[in-house]
Every structure is written in C-alpha cells, then in structure tokens.
Scaffold this motif. Sequence first.
Motif, PDB file in Angstrom:
ATOM      1  N   LYS A  58       4.688   1.110 -10.944  1.00  0.00           N
ATOM      2  CA  LYS A  58       3.693   0.674  -9.955  1.00  0.00           C
ATOM      3  C   LYS A  58       4.061   1.087  -8.534  1.00  0.00           C
ATOM      4  CE  LYS A  58       1.921  -3.478  -9.515  1.00  0.00           C
ATOM      5  NZ  LYS A  58       0.493  -3.714  -9.597  1.00  0.00           N
ATOM      6  N   ARG A  60       6.194  -0.724  -6.924  1.00  0.00           N
ATOM      7  CA  ARG A  60       6.119  -2.065  -6.339  1.00  0.00           C
ATOM      8  C   ARG A  60       7.505  -2.566  -5.966  1.00  0.00           C
ATOM      9  NH1 ARG A  60       2.782  -6.804  -9.221  1.00  0.00           N
ATOM     10  NH2 ARG A  60       3.633  -8.637  -8.231  1.00  0.00           N
ATOM     11  N   ALA A 146      -2.539  -3.555 -13.240  1.00  0.00           N
ATOM     12  CA  ALA A 146      -2.119  -2.199 -13.611  1.00  0.00           C
ATOM     13  C   ALA A 146      -2.576  -1.142 -12.606  1.00  0.00           C
ATOM     14  CB  ALA A 146      -2.631  -1.875 -15.012  1.00  0.00           C
ATOM     15  N   ASN A 147      -2.350  -1.420 -11.332  1.00  0.00           N
ATOM     16  CA  ASN A 147      -2.674  -0.462 -10.277  1.00  0.00           C
ATOM     17  C   ASN A 147      -1.385  -0.004  -9.615  1.00  0.00           C
ATOM     18  OD1 ASN A 147      -3.006  -3.466  -9.419  1.00  0.00           O
ATOM     19  ND2 ASN A 147      -2.309  -2.397  -7.573  1.00  0.00           N
ATOM     20  N   LEU A 148      -1.439   1.117  -8.909  1.00  0.00           N
ATOM     21  CA  LEU A 148      -0.325   1.467  -8.041  1.00  0.00           C
ATOM     22  C   LEU A 148      -0.288   0.432  -6.929  1.00  0.00           C
ATOM     23  CD1 LEU A 148      -0.634   5.348  -7.598  1.00  0.00           C
ATOM     24  CD2 LEU A 148       1.188   4.095  -8.791  1.00  0.00           C
ATOM     25  N   SER A 149       0.906   0.070  -6.506  1.00  0.00           N
ATOM     26  CA  SER A 149       1.066  -0.929  -5.459  1.00  0.00           C
ATOM     27  C   SER A 149       0.214  -0.550  -4.239  1.00  0.00           C
ATOM     28  CB  SER A 149       2.545  -0.983  -5.091  1.00  0.00           C
ATOM     29  OG  SER A 149       2.783  -2.038  -4.235  1.00  0.00           O
ATOM     30  N   SER A 153      -6.968  -3.761  -7.593  1.00  0.00           N
ATOM     31  CA  SER A 153      -6.668  -4.012  -9.003  1.00  0.00           C
ATOM     32  C   SER A 153      -7.690  -3.310  -9.889  1.00  0.00           C
ATOM     33  CB  SER A 153      -6.706  -5.519  -9.291  1.00  0.00           C
ATOM     34  OG  SER A 153      -5.646  -6.171  -8.663  1.00  0.00           O
ATOM     35  N   ASP A 163      -4.556   5.628 -11.652  1.00  0.00           N
ATOM     36  CA  ASP A 163      -3.312   5.236 -10.968  1.00  0.00           C
ATOM     37  C   ASP A 163      -2.058   5.523 -11.785  1.00  0.00           C
ATOM     38  OD1 ASP A 163      -4.956   4.263  -9.005  1.00  0.00           O
ATOM     39  OD2 ASP A 163      -4.068   2.257  -8.922  1.00  0.00           O
ATOM     40  N   LEU A 164      -2.128   5.343 -13.101  1.00  0.00           N
ATOM     41  CA  LEU A 164      -0.884   5.280 -13.878  1.00  0.00           C
ATOM     42  C   LEU A 164      -0.734   6.341 -14.961  1.00  0.00           C
ATOM     43  CD1 LEU A 164      -0.481   1.385 -14.255  1.00  0.00           C
ATOM     44  CD2 LEU A 164       0.570   2.888 -12.557  1.00  0.00           C
TER      45      LEU A 164
END
Length: 353
Positions: A58, A60, A146-149, A153, A163-164
């Motif tokens: 992420k 994060r 499940a998003n990039l920081s 969302s 994003d992932l």
Amino acid sequence: METKIIKIKNIIEDRNKILEAGNLLKQGGLVAFPTETVYGLGGDALDARAADKIYEAKGRPSDNPLIVHIASKEDVKEVAREISPLGDRVMEVFWPGPLTLIFRKQERVPKSTTGGLDTVAVRMPGHLLARELIRAGGGFIAAPSANLSGRPSPTKASHVEEDLNGRVDMILDGGDCEIGLESSILDLSVSPPILLRPGGITQDMIEAVIGPIQVSSQTKETTVAKAPGMKYRHYAPKGELTIVEGEEMQVVSMIVKKVKEVQRQGKKVGILASEETKSFYPKEFVKSVGTRRKEATIANQLFDVLRQFDQEEVDYIYSESFPEGKLGFAIMNRLLKAASHRVIELEKGREGE
Ligand code: TXA
Ligand code: MG
C-alpha cells in the motif's frame, strides 16, 4: 509479481477459487477482496511478515494499524481481551456489518498488525464472500482498504487493479461494494466508548443500544490523532478539491464562477454535484454523485467519482456539500478530508466571498 485477477460469481460454484485464495493467505500472501464497505487488502493477521507486506504494497506508514477481520463472532476472543458487556451487546446487534470495534489485544496478535499498539481493531464483515475467504484463510485476516496510501478507497475491483496490480498475489473480483464508505470505528477500550470514524452505523444507532458515547474530536477535526490513520492525508484526489457550502443557488453560481476562473487559467476543472443540481452546470465538467433524496447513493459513488476526476487529470474540483444527517456525517467526513478542509462558506443572502 504477477497479480491473479479472479472473478467470483457465486460462492458455491466458485468454491475452489475461494479455497485457492485462502491457501495464498495461509502461506503469507496478499489477497484483495470485496466487503460491503470497500475492498480490503488481506493478509494473515497473526503473521507479522504478512502485515509488513501489506504496508509495503500500500505504501502505507507502518504505525497505522490494520483491522483484523473475522468470520464468526466467537473468534473475537482469540484476538481481543477484556470485552465488556457493552462490547457483547454491540457485537450482538451490529455484527456482521460495517462496524469496527477496538479492544485490548491478545498476546498472539503481532504488533506489526496493530501498528505497535496494545489495542486491536476487529470487524466481522456482512459480505458473504469476505467471510468465506476469511474462513478459508485461517480465520483472522488483517485488511486495510485496498488502495495505495493516500488514494480514495476502492469500491470496485477495477479500482483495486488500478492501484495494486503487480503488488499483490490475487484480487478477488466480487462486484461493486454495497455501501461504498469504510466501516464506522468504535473504540471500546475506553469508557465511555468513542466513535473514531463515522460510517454506515451511526452514533444514534449505537447509542440506542449502549447509551451515550463520545464522538472523537478528530472526526469533527483536530490535529490530535487517536486512530493513527486519521493523521495521514487520506482519500485525496489528485486535483485540488474545494467544497462550496451555502444555499443551493448561491453554491451553483459560486461554482460556475470558479469554473470560469480555472478555464481562464487554461487548467482542467471538474464539478461534483447531485442528480438534482447537475443540470445547472456545464455538461462537460459535471459529475453527479447520486441523489439528495437517498444519501446512500452518494456514499456509494463518492470514491468512484473522485477517481474518475483523477483519471481525467483534472486540476481543480469544486464540490457541492451535503447535509450532515445520518450517513451524511460520514459522507462529509470523507469529502472534507479529500478536500484537506478547503471550504468556501457562503453567507445567507449575500453574493458570496
Ligand atoms: O470498512 C473498512 O473498515 C475497510 C474494510 C476493508 O473492512 N477497512 C478499512 O481499513 O477501512 P483502513 O486500514 O483503511 O482503516 C482502518 C482505520 C485506520 O484509520 C486505523 O488507524 C484505524 O482504523 N485503526 C486500526 N486499528 C486501530 C487501533 N487499534 N486503534 C485505533 N485506530 C485503529
Ligand atoms: Mg484506508
């Protein structure tokens, strides 16, 4: 890494795919999956390395704790302790569902999962596929959105992919999320309990069951961070978002004026409006987020619309504001964050500014 994207239409017919995803989780892999709120990025909550991988995927900060997802109510005791009668009642009424509860943690929950804290956030999702996956994955699945920081969302599998893709082992595509905003978070490790994040389960609904609770000042906004996630810039679209508040037609004319200013600068602009008001704005810039007559539609589409503006690489976004009623409180909480609290407040009966 290659990310497998697997469509799940039916939890019975697609049983083997869910078991495959569960095995990945048991082996320390990462699987994104739908819940009734938003998509989560799952990893084994009892495996410190899986938690570390989640932070990495992420992007994060690792002091921002993860929610442990469970598939049956009894399992809460395995990860949480000192559960009060209040806690029992709240779980009885609201689980499974969009409410996360914070308790003191059991020894076996690694500090990587809880971001170094002595408390643990636990949620039993209402989404059937989510619960089946949690079971298949060993019963305790840590899952942030499940998003990039720093991005909104994800409420659709395509958002997660955006994003992932390449950063996780698997994405389970189980269709769009029903609610579209993250769960409410209630801290039961303190007395009286504190609502740390507003969501689908509102303060009134909780108070009807356990009596008075407090609402964290940070949901109303201060800089002190109790839910560590609150201190980071969140839900932020790439364009600069400003919310315009006031009487309907004044808001419309202010937004129209701002749009012209941005155009004069040669920049790209977007307008976030509702079904009721979209026709007042230039068609090429406006997106409706839902109908004011049913705030659930707005909650449902808010993050998707913010992402659409990102894809169009809009430089400035102007948004109407929405009444802070039931779900409206959660909607405005997310919108204000996305706007980093940039608000133009128009006074009644004046031209504005
Ligand atoms: O609806 C949801 O809650 C979704 C789905 C996937 O279940 N998950 C989600 O997770 O929104 P995340 O990580 O994006 O947000 C969790 C929030 C963060 O702000 C975090 O700081 C807070 O919960 N949190 C987690 N554990 C905590 C703890 N022990 N004490 C205080 N806050 C905590
Ligand atoms: Mg999140």
